[in-house]
Design an enzyme around this catalytic site. Structure first.
Site, PDB file in Angstrom:
ATOM      1  CE  LYS A   1      -3.562   2.420   2.606  1.00 51.76           C
ATOM      2  NZ  LYS A   1      -4.495   2.377   3.736  1.00 51.76           N
TER       3      LYS A   1
ATOM      4  CE  LYS B 144      -6.016   1.995  -0.566  1.00 49.44           C
ATOM      5  NZ  LYS B 144      -6.504   2.061   0.771  1.00 49.44           N
TER       6      LYS B 144
HETATM    7  C1  PBG Z   1      -6.973   3.545   5.383  1.00 55.77           C
HETATM    8  C2  PBG Z   1      -7.452   3.498   4.003  1.00 55.77           C
HETATM    9  C3  PBG Z   1      -7.343   4.481   3.031  1.00 55.77           C
HETATM   10  C4  PBG Z   1      -7.929   3.970   1.874  1.00 55.77           C
HETATM   11  C5  PBG Z   1      -8.407   2.705   2.190  1.00 55.77           C
HETATM   12  N1  PBG Z   1      -8.075   2.415   3.499  1.00 55.77           N
HETATM   13  C6  PBG Z   1      -6.848   5.858   3.108  1.00 55.77           C
HETATM   14  C7  PBG Z   1      -5.481   6.140   3.470  1.00 55.77           C
HETATM   15  O1  PBG Z   1      -4.632   5.266   3.594  1.00 55.77           O
HETATM   16  O2  PBG Z   1      -5.217   7.327   3.651  1.00 55.77           O
HETATM   17  C8  PBG Z   1      -8.010   4.678   0.565  1.00 55.77           C
HETATM   18  C9  PBG Z   1      -9.009   4.153  -0.362  1.00 55.77           C
HETATM   19  C10 PBG Z   1      -9.318   5.042  -1.500  1.00 55.77           C
HETATM   20  O3  PBG Z   1      -8.694   6.075  -1.748  1.00 55.77           O
HETATM   21  O4  PBG Z   1     -10.255   4.675  -2.216  1.00 55.77           O
HETATM   22  N2  PBG Z   1      -7.989   3.258   6.280  1.00 55.77           N
END
Ligand code: PBG
Length: 323
Positions: A195, A248
């Site tokens: 991520k 992601k």
């Molecule tokens: C963290 C989380 C995020 C997203 C999913 N889980 C945001 C982040 O890491 O700041 C982003 C998902 C998206 O942008 O669609 N809980």
């Protein structure tokens, strides 16, 4: 054999020939729909940066899932906006927490729908970081204890899959251990393995009301410049017991999706994030591109790269667009 013996255009001459040799075909089975749930009743608040998406109260969320089920989409991932935020993210593991309530209601009304719990604390902490903060640092090991508790609480509420997204070291192992000793050894983990600290999460932070109040997430999420590190992250999650892994965002990281799928052989998800969705929506609203074609092309590319399934805000629209 080269041209003129070989002419690749021979197999592109008609729609039926093209269908016959098509290598990647999308189906509704490929999609998971992300949904946002908030307290209240009869609430359906539009998320401005994500047209067609809402923060739903539990009763409205149950209604919103009916067309998702009818479209043949196998599952949803839930994000909660709690009543109150605090330093210890209590709302994340409360028995009557917002996503726990939502899971119980959804299991009751849509028992066949796969419920995935995003396990993270940024929506639940008053500072908006994905872990415990001490002296301005996001503390890894103290956060693992909360993650373990939260996983068990989510599984007990009825979630079918736990998806830790906080990018703390050791989180998959801590959650696996807690689930196993908490009577939930059959609950799988979908690890957000690679991520990235991405600008494409922008619209999500409005949707989930979770922007960090200081700093950014670069001390725990990955540097977009790094590929080999994504393989190391994934390898650790696999060793710690991940059943499925995720990359992601999706579209800017197709190289990572492909390598993770080929190297580890686990079911691999790709999260096509909020910014990927909002970009297409905004361009389409301006008449700058054909939304249906651009969205299906993006999703096809993500699957072609190696994703076994895709978390996408286009899930319902795409499922309806497919032939
Ligand atoms: C963290 C989380 C995020 C997203 C999913 N889980 C945001 C982040 O890491 O700041 C982003 C998902 C998206 O942008 O669609 N809980």
């Amino acid at each position: 054999m080269a041209f003129p013996t070989t002419r690749l255009r021979r197999l592109r001459q008609s729609p039926s020939l093209r269908r016959l040799v098509r290598e990647t075909v999308l189906t509704p089975d490929d999609f998971i729909m992300p949904l946002f749930v908030r307290p209240g009743k009869g609430e359906k608040r539009a998320i401005k940066s994500m047209p067609g998406h809402y923060q739903y109260s539990v009763d409205e969320l149950v209604k919103a899932c009916a067309p998702i089920v009818s479209a043949g989409i196998p599952g949803v991932i839930l994000f909660g906006i709690p009543d109150k935020k605090d330093a210890r993210a209590s709302g994340a593991f409360a028995k009557d927490g917002i996503v726990q309530k939502a899971a119980r209601a959804l299991k009751d009304k849509h028992p066949g729908l796969v419920l995935i719990a995003d396990l993270c604390f940024c929506e639940y902490t008053d500072h908006g970081h994905c872990g415990i903060v001490e002296d301005g640092n996001i503390v890894n090991d103290a956060t693992l204890e909360l993650a373990a508790k939260t996983a068990v609480s989510q599984a007990e509420a009825g979630f079918d899959v736990i998806a830790p997204s906080g990018m703390m070291d050791g989180q998959v192992g801590a959650i696996r251990k807690a689930l196993d000793s908490g009577g939930k050894s059959m609950t799988p983990i979908l690890a957000y393995a690679a991520k990235y600290a991405s600008a494409f999460y922008g619209p999500f932070r409005e949707a989930a009301e979770s922007p960090p109040s200081f700093g950014d997430r670069s001390s725990y999420q990955m540097d977009p410049a790094n590929f080999h590190e994504a393989l190391r992250e994934t390898e650790l999650d696999v060793k710690e017991g991940a059943d499925m892994v995720m990359v992601k965002p999706a579209l800017p990281y197709l190289d990572v999706i492909k390598a993770v799928r080929e190297r580890f052989g686990l079911p691999t998800a790709a999260y096509s994030v909020s910014g990927e969705f909002s970009m297409l929506k905004a361009a389409a609203a301006n008449g700058w591109l054909d939304e249906k074609r651009a969205a299906l092309e993006s999703l096809t590319a993500i699957k072609r790269a190696g994703a076994d399934f895709i978390l996408t805000y286009y899930a319902l629209e795409a499922a309806r667009w497919l032939p």
